[in-house]
Design an enzyme around this catalytic site. Structure first.
Site, PDB file in Angstrom:
ATOM      1  N   HIS A 311       0.848  -1.196   0.000  1.00 50.83           N
ATOM      2  CA  HIS A 311       0.000   0.000   0.000  1.00 50.83           C
ATOM      3  C   HIS A 311       0.876   1.235   0.000  1.00 50.83           C
ATOM      4  O   HIS A 311       1.937   1.232   0.637  1.00 50.83           O
ATOM      5  CB  HIS A 311      -0.936   0.020   1.223  1.00 50.83           C
ATOM      6  N   ASP A 369      -7.898  -5.648   0.107  1.00 49.25           N
ATOM      7  CA  ASP A 369      -8.403  -6.336  -1.082  1.00 49.25           C
ATOM      8  C   ASP A 369      -7.979  -7.793  -1.169  1.00 49.25           C
ATOM      9  O   ASP A 369      -8.581  -8.565  -1.913  1.00 49.25           O
ATOM     10  CB  ASP A 369      -7.976  -5.577  -2.341  1.00 49.25           C
TER      11      ASP A 369
HETATM   12  N1  CMC Z   1       4.211  -7.365  -5.045  1.00 53.74           N
HETATM   13  C1  CMC Z   1       5.561  -7.383  -5.176  1.00 53.74           C
HETATM   14  N2  CMC Z   1       6.366  -6.354  -4.961  1.00 53.74           N
HETATM   15  C2  CMC Z   1       5.773  -5.195  -4.616  1.00 53.74           C
HETATM   16  C3  CMC Z   1       4.370  -5.086  -4.463  1.00 53.74           C
HETATM   17  C4  CMC Z   1       3.593  -6.224  -4.688  1.00 53.74           C
HETATM   18  N3  CMC Z   1       2.263  -6.175  -4.545  1.00 53.74           N
HETATM   19  N4  CMC Z   1       4.066  -3.815  -4.104  1.00 53.74           N
HETATM   20  C5  CMC Z   1       5.233  -3.159  -4.043  1.00 53.74           C
HETATM   21  N5  CMC Z   1       6.257  -4.004  -4.347  1.00 53.74           N
HETATM   22  C6  CMC Z   1       7.702  -3.696  -4.319  1.00 53.74           C
HETATM   23  C7  CMC Z   1       8.114  -2.819  -5.489  1.00 53.74           C
HETATM   24  O1  CMC Z   1       8.535  -3.600  -6.581  1.00 53.74           O
HETATM   25  C8  CMC Z   1       9.245  -2.035  -4.857  1.00 53.74           C
HETATM   26  O2  CMC Z   1      10.372  -2.863  -4.780  1.00 53.74           O
HETATM   27  P1  CMC Z   1      11.858  -2.250  -4.991  1.00 53.74           P
HETATM   28  O3  CMC Z   1      12.046  -1.284  -3.867  1.00 53.74           O
HETATM   29  O4  CMC Z   1      12.752  -3.435  -4.966  1.00 53.74           O
HETATM   30  O5  CMC Z   1      11.824  -1.570  -6.337  1.00 53.74           O
HETATM   31  C9  CMC Z   1       8.790  -1.792  -3.422  1.00 53.74           C
HETATM   32  O6  CMC Z   1       7.918  -2.908  -3.144  1.00 53.74           O
HETATM   33  C10 CMC Z   1       8.048  -0.491  -3.224  1.00 53.74           C
HETATM   34  O7  CMC Z   1       6.962  -0.453  -4.125  1.00 53.74           O
HETATM   35  P2  CMC Z   1       6.333   0.834  -4.782  1.00 53.74           P
HETATM   36  O8  CMC Z   1       5.822   0.472  -6.140  1.00 53.74           O
HETATM   37  O9  CMC Z   1       7.291   1.979  -4.678  1.00 53.74           O
HETATM   38  O10 CMC Z   1       5.133   1.108  -3.805  1.00 53.74           O
HETATM   39  P3  CMC Z   1       3.930   2.092  -4.088  1.00 53.74           P
HETATM   40  O11 CMC Z   1       3.625   2.724  -2.795  1.00 53.74           O
HETATM   41  O12 CMC Z   1       4.202   2.981  -5.236  1.00 53.74           O
HETATM   42  O13 CMC Z   1       2.779   1.079  -4.553  1.00 53.74           O
HETATM   43  C11 CMC Z   1       0.837  -0.219  -4.599  1.00 53.74           C
HETATM   44  C12 CMC Z   1       1.692   0.754  -3.802  1.00 53.74           C
HETATM   45  C13 CMC Z   1      -0.451  -0.510  -3.843  1.00 53.74           C
HETATM   46  C14 CMC Z   1       0.457   0.394  -5.975  1.00 53.74           C
HETATM   47  C15 CMC Z   1       1.642  -1.536  -4.821  1.00 53.74           C
HETATM   48  O14 CMC Z   1       2.029  -2.059  -3.573  1.00 53.74           O
HETATM   49  C16 CMC Z   1       0.859  -2.566  -5.629  1.00 53.74           C
HETATM   50  O15 CMC Z   1       0.838  -2.480  -6.856  1.00 53.74           O
HETATM   51  N6  CMC Z   1       0.213  -3.547  -4.923  1.00 53.74           N
HETATM   52  C17 CMC Z   1      -0.583  -4.539  -5.608  1.00 53.74           C
HETATM   53  C18 CMC Z   1      -1.918  -3.938  -5.986  1.00 53.74           C
HETATM   54  C19 CMC Z   1      -2.838  -3.777  -4.809  1.00 53.74           C
HETATM   55  O16 CMC Z   1      -3.029  -4.685  -4.017  1.00 53.74           O
HETATM   56  N7  CMC Z   1      -3.458  -2.576  -4.726  1.00 53.74           N
HETATM   57  C20 CMC Z   1      -4.496  -2.305  -3.740  1.00 53.74           C
HETATM   58  C21 CMC Z   1      -4.167  -1.233  -2.778  1.00 53.74           C
HETATM   59  S1  CMC Z   1      -5.369  -1.217  -1.432  1.00 53.74           S
HETATM   60  C22 CMC Z   1      -6.814  -0.702  -2.160  1.00 53.74           C
HETATM   61  C23 CMC Z   1      -6.830   0.742  -2.491  1.00 53.74           C
HETATM   62  O17 CMC Z   1      -6.681   1.565  -1.557  1.00 53.74           O
HETATM   63  O18 CMC Z   1      -7.037   1.066  -3.681  1.00 53.74           O
END
Ligand code: CMC
Length: 434
Positions: A311, A369
């Site tokens: 998240h 989710d």
């Molecule tokens: N699976 C694997 N690796 C992940 C995931 C994941 N679900 N989420 C983040 N990472 C890794 C990412 O690759 C990065 O690694 P590194 O530092 O080695 O490059 C690190 O964790 C930080 O990730 P980020 O992309 O900078 O994190 P963010 O805050 O931009 O993304 C997110 C948040 C929710 C978009 C992402 O965690 C994601 O895509 N999760 C899966 C989709 C999901 O479940 N979304 C629902 C969110 S809750 C409902 C809502 O509020 O909408």
């Protein structure tokens, strides 16, 4: 917000004059630096793709502390609202009005909402224009936007009464539209709302009853749906809420703004995650395949993510996930599905991911989710409709935020700027020289 004694000073290494900027304090949470004069004073913009450090507005509706794993609606912790806070319509009243309703206020609010549950009979022709296999989110983007063509009497956004009526209409009609999208997709007749039922029970009635036999709602399942709605009702300035605010900042009508929010919510990184999480579980198929799947997730080149994990704001745990996990167990027990292979697979995946260094070091925990998809599947809701249920729940948050924005004297049309990295001005060459 109040002015802080402290000021921020921006200085430049090239000797340009420093700029002093005010700092404002909220009631809780981070202070903000007011950069509104920055461009006028320096000719520079700030650069913040993804809004990692930007407060786009002030708001008194929802507060999140991502480090503590805290979510408050109008100051009340989500755990208390979900357990002792009454039903979803009480949460709606709270988000819209700032306080929980007393008994009379609740009665009046419920009566008002239930008086608006039907949609114009002509709406069915909009549905009939869609293919039966259309994704419900595309149907919702279209039909919610189309509501604006039926309610010309409540489109004056400068009239507080019009804003109120539109808010009620949206909250009241969303369940009807979501259920119609489902019924249309399976070729069953649309079911009219029943105003003697609670908001969530009525939704289940419109989803699952047919004209052939009576439908009896199950209290445990209705409570589970109500909890899903409460937990998803609002979430501060997330992508879809910001979309609603940005659309609304131009003066667009509320139906159009909510349709824009639905479009944004559809994406798998946002509301589409519950559908994506369940599809992921189905794709993994069995506990034996988990190690291979986890290896793919860790391989940056694979593009595979563990859906339902991580998240942007919650970096320790998602408080909604804990509550949804409880509901998940309750529902599966009620339905005798404790041994459901998909649920067992989800629990095995959850355990491995919570212990794995890759996920622990990145603070990747299950989000709401991960569990809400399993609950919805058990309730009989098809995977493609999961995000539609999220949209139904979030409508109250979107509309509360939209109303707050419209009545904010500081409100301006949203207009971000850019760091331009394309070609500088140049002349069009003659055709034979291209
Ligand atoms: N699976 C694997 N690796 C992940 C995931 C994941 N679900 N989420 C983040 N990472 C890794 C990412 O690759 C990065 O690694 P590194 O530092 O080695 O490059 C690190 O964790 C930080 O990730 P980020 O992309 O900078 O994190 P963010 O805050 O931009 O993304 C997110 C948040 C929710 C978009 C992402 O965690 C994601 O895509 N999760 C899966 C989709 C999901 O479940 N979304 C629902 C969110 S809750 C409902 C809502 O509020 O909408």
């Amino acid at each position: 917000m109040t002015n802080s004694e402290t000021k921020a000073t921006l200085s430049f290494s090239d000797g340009s004059p420093a700029l002093e900027m005010p700092i404002y304090k909220g009631s809780i949470g981070p202070d903000v630096i007011d950069i509104r004069k920055l461009y006028g004073a320096t000719g520079m913009f700030t650069y913040d793709p993804g809004f990692m450090s930007t407060a786009a507005c002030n708001s008194s509706i929802t507060y999140i502390d991502g480090d503590k794993g805290e979510l408050l609606y109008r100051g009340y912790p989500i755990e208390q609202l979900a357990v002792n806070g009454g039903d979803f319509l009480e949460t709606c009243y709270l988000l819209l009005n700032g306080e929980l309703p007393n008994a009379d206020q609740k009665k009046e609010f419920v009566a008002t909402v239930t008086n608006h549950t039907m949609v114009h009979e002509q709406m069915q022709f909009f549905f009939r224009g869609f293919r039966r296999d259309a994704h419900p989110m595309s149907v919702l983007v279209g039909t919610v936007g189309a509501l604006a063509s039926f309610y010309h009497d409540s489109l004056d956004i400068n009239d507080p009464h019009h804003r109120e009526v539109s808010a009620i209409r949206l909250i009241a009609k969303m369940p009807t539209l979501v259920a119609m999208a489902y019924k249309y997709s399976i070729g069953q007749p649309f079911v009219y709302p029943r105003n003697d039922l609670s908001y969530s029970a009525n939704f289940m009635h419109m989803m699952f009853s047919t004209p052939c036999e009576p439908y009896k709602t199950n209290e445990v399942l209705v409570r589970a749906l109500d909890r899903i709605l409460i937990l998803h009702a609002d979430h501060e300035q997330n992508a879809s809420t910001s979309t609603v605010r940005l659309a609304g900042s131009s003066g667009a009508n509320p139906f159009a703004c909510i349709a824009a929010g639905i479009a944004c919510l559809w994406g798998p990184a946002h509301g589409g995650a519950n559908e994506a999480a369940l599809s992921m579980l189905e794709e993994i198929g069995s506990v034996d395949n988990i190690p291979h799947f986890i290896a793919q997730v860790k391989d940056k080149n694979s593009g595979v993510k563990l859906m339902g994990f991580g998240h942007r704001v919650y970096k320790n745990y998602d408080p909604r996930a804990k509550l949804m996990r409880e509901t998940c167990y309750e529902v599966l027990q009620e339905l005798g599905l404790q041994d459901d292979p998909l649920f067992k697979l989800a629990m095995a995946l959850e355990k491995i991911a919570l212990e794995d260094e890759y996920f622990v070091s990145r603070k990747l925990y299950p989000n709401v989710d991960f569990y809400s998809g399993i609950v919805q599947r058990a309730l009989g809701i098809p995977t493609a409709l999961f995000t539609g249920i999220f949209a139904l729940a979030r409508t109250v948050g979107w509309i509360a935020q939209w109303k707050e924005m419209i009545s904010d004297p500081e409100q301006k049309i949203g207009r971000p700027r850019q760091l331009f990295v394309g070609a500088a001005k140049r002349d069009v060459p003659p055709i034979d020289k291209r």
